[in-house]
Write an enzyme that holds these catalytic residues in place. Structure first.
Site, PDB file in Angstrom:
ATOM      1  N   CYS A  54       0.805  -1.229   0.000  1.00 50.85           N
ATOM      2  CA  CYS A  54       0.000   0.000   0.000  1.00 50.85           C
ATOM      3  C   CYS A  54       0.837   1.277   0.000  1.00 50.85           C
ATOM      4  O   CYS A  54       0.616   2.177  -0.814  1.00 50.85           O
ATOM      5  CB  CYS A  54      -0.994  -0.008   1.154  1.00 50.85           C
ATOM      6  SG  CYS A  54      -0.280   0.029   2.815  1.00 50.85           S
ATOM      7  N   HIS A 108      -2.836   0.730   6.740  1.00 49.97           N
ATOM      8  CA  HIS A 108      -3.123   0.736   5.309  1.00 49.97           C
ATOM      9  C   HIS A 108      -3.331   2.173   4.841  1.00 49.97           C
ATOM     10  O   HIS A 108      -3.853   3.008   5.577  1.00 49.97           O
ATOM     11  CB  HIS A 108      -4.372  -0.097   5.010  1.00 49.97           C
ATOM     12  CG  HIS A 108      -4.618  -0.326   3.555  1.00 49.97           C
ATOM     13  ND1 HIS A 108      -3.756  -1.034   2.756  1.00 49.97           N
ATOM     14  CD2 HIS A 108      -5.632   0.077   2.746  1.00 49.97           C
ATOM     15  CE1 HIS A 108      -4.240  -1.075   1.521  1.00 49.97           C
ATOM     16  NE2 HIS A 108      -5.378  -0.403   1.493  1.00 49.97           N
ATOM     17  N   HIS A 120      -5.773   1.943  -4.200  1.00 47.59           N
ATOM     18  CA  HIS A 120      -4.849   1.390  -3.209  1.00 47.59           C
ATOM     19  C   HIS A 120      -4.343   0.045  -3.682  1.00 47.59           C
ATOM     20  O   HIS A 120      -4.851  -0.531  -4.649  1.00 47.59           O
ATOM     21  CB  HIS A 120      -5.542   1.255  -1.847  1.00 47.59           C
ATOM     22  CG  HIS A 120      -6.682   0.287  -1.840  1.00 47.59           C
ATOM     23  ND1 HIS A 120      -6.647  -0.887  -1.136  1.00 47.59           N
ATOM     24  CD2 HIS A 120      -7.886   0.304  -2.465  1.00 47.59           C
ATOM     25  CE1 HIS A 120      -7.781  -1.548  -1.310  1.00 47.59           C
ATOM     26  NE2 HIS A 120      -8.553  -0.843  -2.123  1.00 47.59           N
TER      27      HIS A 120
END
Length: 161
Positions: A54, A108, A120
């Site tokens: 990420c 994240h 993402h």
């Protein structure tokens, strides 16, 4: 009648794009960078088109726009200025607690791309677009940060002309 409505809507979109100026140009360039990466596989620790995690994904996209970000999502969460979820603009970083602990920790990061969507690097789908308010991400949202100010938008828009 439908064709006439479509033409009017298309005209309004063009007018809004023209009025948005440099921010639109930068967002469009960012969208192009992200579009080229959709489907790139997930790779823990990955920072290239061979595979992204990420924060490797967000770092790669912003690097292409001349913005350096720290390597880890938790460190990226202290960059720029805090933004309320209701005030998100394309290019804002969005942070989540996906660890399952629900303690507000950052695990994240994604990029808000507008219309309630985030880009993402998903562990299961690779680089993808998902809804920010999906049942999964809505409850895990922690914070958002704006790392591109108006001057960055203007400078970048001039560079892509």
């Amino acid at each position: 009648m439908k064709k006439k409505v479509s033409m009017i809507l298309a005209g309004l979109v063009l007018l809004l794009a023209f009025q948005a100026g440099s921010a639109f140009a930068s967002a469009s360039k960012m969208d192009g960078i992200i579009d080229d990466l959709i489907g790139t596989r997930y790779s823990y620790g990955g920072t290239s088109t061979k595979g992204f995690d990420c924060s490797g994904f967000t770092g790669y996209v912003f690097d292409k726009m001349g913005i350096d970000l720290p390597r880890r999502s938790v460190d990226q969460a202290s960059e720029g200025t805090k933004v309320a979820k209701a005030d998100l603009k394309p290019g804002d970083l969005v942070f989540f607690d996906t660890s399952g602990s629900n303690n507000g920790g950052i695990s994240h990061v994604g990029i808000y791309v507008g219309d309630g969507n985030i880009a993402h690097a998903s562990t299961s789908k690779g680089v993808t677009i998902d809804k920010l308010d999906s049942s999964y991400y809505k409850s895990r949202f922690v914070t958002a940060r704006r790392v591109m100010d108006e001057e960055t938008f203007k400078t970048y828009a001039e560079a892509v002309k």
